[in-house]
Design an enzyme around this catalytic site. Structure first.
Site, short mmCIF file in Angstrom:
data_model
loop_
_atom_site.label_atom_id
_atom_site.label_comp_id
_atom_site.label_asym_id
_atom_site.label_seq_id
_atom_site.Cartn_x
_atom_site.Cartn_y
_atom_site.Cartn_z
CD GLU A 174 -3.15 -0.98 0.32
OE1 GLU A 174 -3.70 0.12 0.31
OE2 GLU A 174 -3.54 -1.95 -0.37
CG HIS A 250 -3.59 2.63 4.53
ND1 HIS A 250 -4.34 3.45 3.72
CD2 HIS A 250 -3.29 1.54 3.79
CE1 HIS A 250 -4.49 2.87 2.53
NE2 HIS A 250 -3.87 1.71 2.56
CB CYS A 368 -4.67 9.95 2.53
SG CYS A 368 -5.12 9.05 3.99
O1 SUG Z 1 -7.76 2.97 -0.13
N1 SUG Z 1 -10.56 5.12 -0.07
C1 SUG Z 1 -9.13 4.93 0.04
C2 SUG Z 1 -8.56 5.87 1.10
C3 SUG Z 1 -7.07 5.85 1.11
C4 SUG Z 1 -6.49 6.63 2.25
N2 SUG Z 1 -5.07 6.61 2.20
C5 SUG Z 1 -4.24 6.55 3.25
N3 SUG Z 1 -4.67 6.24 4.45
N4 SUG Z 1 -3.01 6.74 3.04
C6 SUG Z 1 -8.78 3.47 0.37
O2 SUG Z 1 -9.51 2.87 1.15
C7 SUG Z 1 -12.76 4.84 -1.10
C8 SUG Z 1 -13.37 4.86 -2.46
C9 SUG Z 1 -14.87 4.74 -2.43
O3 SUG Z 1 -15.40 4.07 -1.55
O4 SUG Z 1 -15.54 5.35 -3.30
C10 SUG Z 1 -11.23 4.63 -1.11
O5 SUG Z 1 -10.71 4.06 -2.03
#
Ligand code: SUG
Length: 445
Positions: A174, A250, A368
Site C-alpha cells: 500500500e 493503513h 493520504c
Molecule cells: O484505499 N478510499 C481509500 C482511502 C485511502 C487513504 N489513504 C491513506 N490512508 N493513506 C482506500 O480505502 C474509497 C473509495 C470509495 O469508496 O468510493 C477509497 O478508495
C-alpha cells in the site's frame, strides 16, 4: 547543499464519487452512495497543497488517473463503443463500473514507497509503485501511477523507479501509507519504518479477524531490498490487528513521523514499548516519541477525526508544525488534546487546520493526499518543474478545475459517456500544463 522534505499531492480527478468500495475503511462505507462534489474536492486538495507551498515548503502536484477506465472494463468483457461499454457495465455489474470510475489515485500516500538518496546504496531516490492489490478499484492504478511518477521525477541520474511488486496476496503493498522515515536531519541516513498488517507465510502472529490487513511483511521486505537499504536503517513493525478490525486500514491512520518525532496512538502497535525500544536502539541521535493515551483520545475518535493522518512538517525556520483536518477541530477530545499538545514541552509548536472534507468522507486525510519525497536542492532541480506548485500553477489549476469539473456527481451519473469525454478532455489539457507527455492510454490509442 540543502536537504528537505517535499510533498507531492494528488490532484482529485473529475470522477470523485462515493461508491463504498473500501471494505475495512469506515468512512468509505458510511459515505456509500452520497452525492459528491468533484469541483470542491479538487479545490480543497489544491488549497491544502498551496497552504504548504505558502508556508515555504517544496510542494509538487501528481496528476490523477483517467476514469472511467474503459480499457479495464473491456478486459472484463464489456464491448462495443465506449458508450456501450459503460451501459453494459452499469446494467450487468454496476460495482465494476464504480470501481473503474474511482478517483482513488488522489491518495498519493498510496502511490508508492519512496526512499531518499541519503538512505540508498546507489545514492539515488528510489520509488516503488504500490500494487494496491487488496482493493480491485485501487489495483488498476499502478501502471499509470508508474508513468506519472516517471514523468514527474524524470531524471535517471537521480531517480530510480521500480514497477509494482507481483500482483499476488503474498505481496500486498500500500506504499508510503505504511512507511515512515525518521532521521536527525533530512540529509542524514534515516531509519525507515515499514509497518505491515500481516505476514503472508503461515505464522503464529495475531491477525485481524474482521477487516483485511492490506500490507504484508513480504512486500515491505521486497521494497527495502529494491531500495538498497541496509539492515541498520530498516525496521519492520507489525500493526495492531485489533485496530485494523476497528477501521485502521493503513498505519498512517494511527501514527505519523517526521525527523526525530514519532506521533502515535497508545494502541498503534502490538507492543508499543518494544517498538519504541527497538527504534531507540537503531536511531542515530535523540528520538522523540509522542504517545497519545487512549484515555485522552479513543481509537474511535482517532479514526473519526484523523488525528494521526496529519502532516508533521518542518518550516524553513526549523519550527515543526502539524497540519490537521478541520475534523480534528470538531472532535472535542481531539481538539482538547491538540490544545494541550502545543503547550507541552515537545517539538510540535502549532496546529494548522485544513478543510479536506470531500476526501475525508472517503477515508483520506491530509497525509493520504500527499507523497513525501525527501530531496536535496540538486534533486529538486531535476524534478519536472512544471509539476512544482507556485502562484502561477495554482491559478492555472484553479481555472482548469472551474472549466472541467462538475459540482455534483451521483453514482448513477457514472454511466454517462459525457463524463468520460469531459474527464479525458480535462486530463489531456492537464498533461500539457504539467508537461507530462502522453501518460494516459487514451492519448496513445
Ligand atoms: O484505499 N478510499 C481509500 C482511502 C485511502 C487513504 N489513504 C491513506 N490512508 N493513506 C482506500 O480505502 C474509497 C473509495 C470509495 O469508496 O468510493 C477509497 O478508495
Amino acid at each position: 547543499m540543502k536537504h528537505f522534505e517535499a510533498n507531492f499531492d494528488g490532484l482529485v480527478g473529475p470522477t470523485h464519487n462515493y461508491a463504498g468500495l473500501s471494505y475495512g475503511n469506515v468512512a468509505s462505507a458510511n459515505s456509500a452512495a452520497l452525492t459528491s462534489n468533484p469541483k470542491a474536492a479538487a479545490k480543497q486538495g489544491l488549497l491544502k497543497a498551496k497552504t504548504l507551498a505558502d508556508l515555504g515548503l517544496a510542494q509538487g502536484i501528481l496528476a490523477p488517473q483517467s476514469r472511467p477506465d474503459i480499457n479495464t472494463l473491456r478486459m472484463l468483457g464489456f464491448g462495443g463503443t465506449n458508450a456501450e461499454v459503460l451501459k453494459q457495465a452499469a446494467a450487468q455489474a454496476p460495482q465494476l463500473l464504480q470501481a473503474c470510475c474511482s478517483a482513488s489515485s488522489m491518495w498519493t500516500a498510496n502511490a508508492a514507497t519512496v526512499s531518499p538518496s541519503a538512505d540508498t546504496h546507489d545514492g539515488k531516490v528510489h520509488f516503488t509503485a504500490a500494487n494496491l492489490i487488496e482493493k480491485f478499484h485501487r489495483s488498476i492504478e499502478h501502471p499509470t501511477t508508474s508513468a506519472i511518477l516517471r514523468a514527474t521525477f524524470n531524471d535517471k541520474r537521480y531517480f530510480c523507479h521500480h514497477d509494482a511488486l507481483p500482483a499476488h496476496p503474498t505481496f500486498g503493498d500500500e506504499g508510503a501509507a505504511n512507511h515512515t522515515r525518521l532521521c536527525q536531519e533530512y540529509g542524514h541516513a534515516g531509519l525507515e519504518l515499514f509497518v505491515y498488517g500481516r505476514e503472508a507465510k503461515p505464522s503464529d502472529r495475531p491477525q485481524p479477524k474482521k477487516f483485511p490487513a492490506r500490507q504484508t511483511l513480504e512486500a515491505s521486505k521486497a521494497v527495502a531490498r529494491l531500495h538498497q537499504l541496509d539492515d541498520d536503517n530498516t525496521l519492520f513493525i507489525q500493526q495492531n490487528p485489533d485496530l485494523i478490525d476497528q477501521g485502521v486500514f493503513h498505519n498512517d491512520v494511527i501514527a505519523v513521523g517526521n525527523k526525530n518525532v514519532l506521533f502515535y496512538h497508545q494502541q498503534a502497535f502490538i507492543d508499543n514499548a518494544e517498538v519504541i525500544a527497538k527504534i531507540q536502539q537503531k536511531f542515530d541521535g535523540d528520538f522523540y516519541p509522542i504517545e497519545v493515551p487512549t484515555a485522552n483520545v479513543s481509537v474511535q475518535d482517532a479514526i473519526n477525526s484523523y488525528l494521526f493522518n496529519t502532516q508533521l512538517v518542518n518550516l524553513p525556520s526549523g519550527e515543526m508544525i502539524i497540519i490537521a483536518p478541520t475534523n480534528c477541530q470538531e472532535n472535542q477530545a481531539v481538539s482538547q488534546y491538540l490544545d494541550q499538545l502545543v503547550q507541552l514541552n515537545n517539538p510540535i509548536s502549532k496546529v494548522h487546520f485544513v478543510d479536506v472534507k470531500q476526501s475525508m468522507q472517503n477515508g483520506g486525510g491530509p497525509a493520504c493526499l500527499r507523497l513525501r519525497v525527501a530531496l536535496n536542492d540538486t534533486e529538486l532541480a531535476a524534478v519536472n518543474q512544471a509539476t512544482i506548485l507556485n502562484d502561477t500553477l495554482f491559478a492555472h489549476l484553479n481555472n482548469w478545475i472551474d472549466k472541467h469539473y462538475r459540482d455534483r456527481l451521483d453514482i448513477d451519473d457514472l454511466v454517462d459517456e459525457s463524463l468520460l469525454i469531459e474527464s479525458q478532455t480535462a486530463l489531456d489539457e492537464l498533461t500539457q500544463l504539467l508537461k507530462l507527455g502522453s501518460v494516459y492510454s487514451f492519448q496513445r490509442n
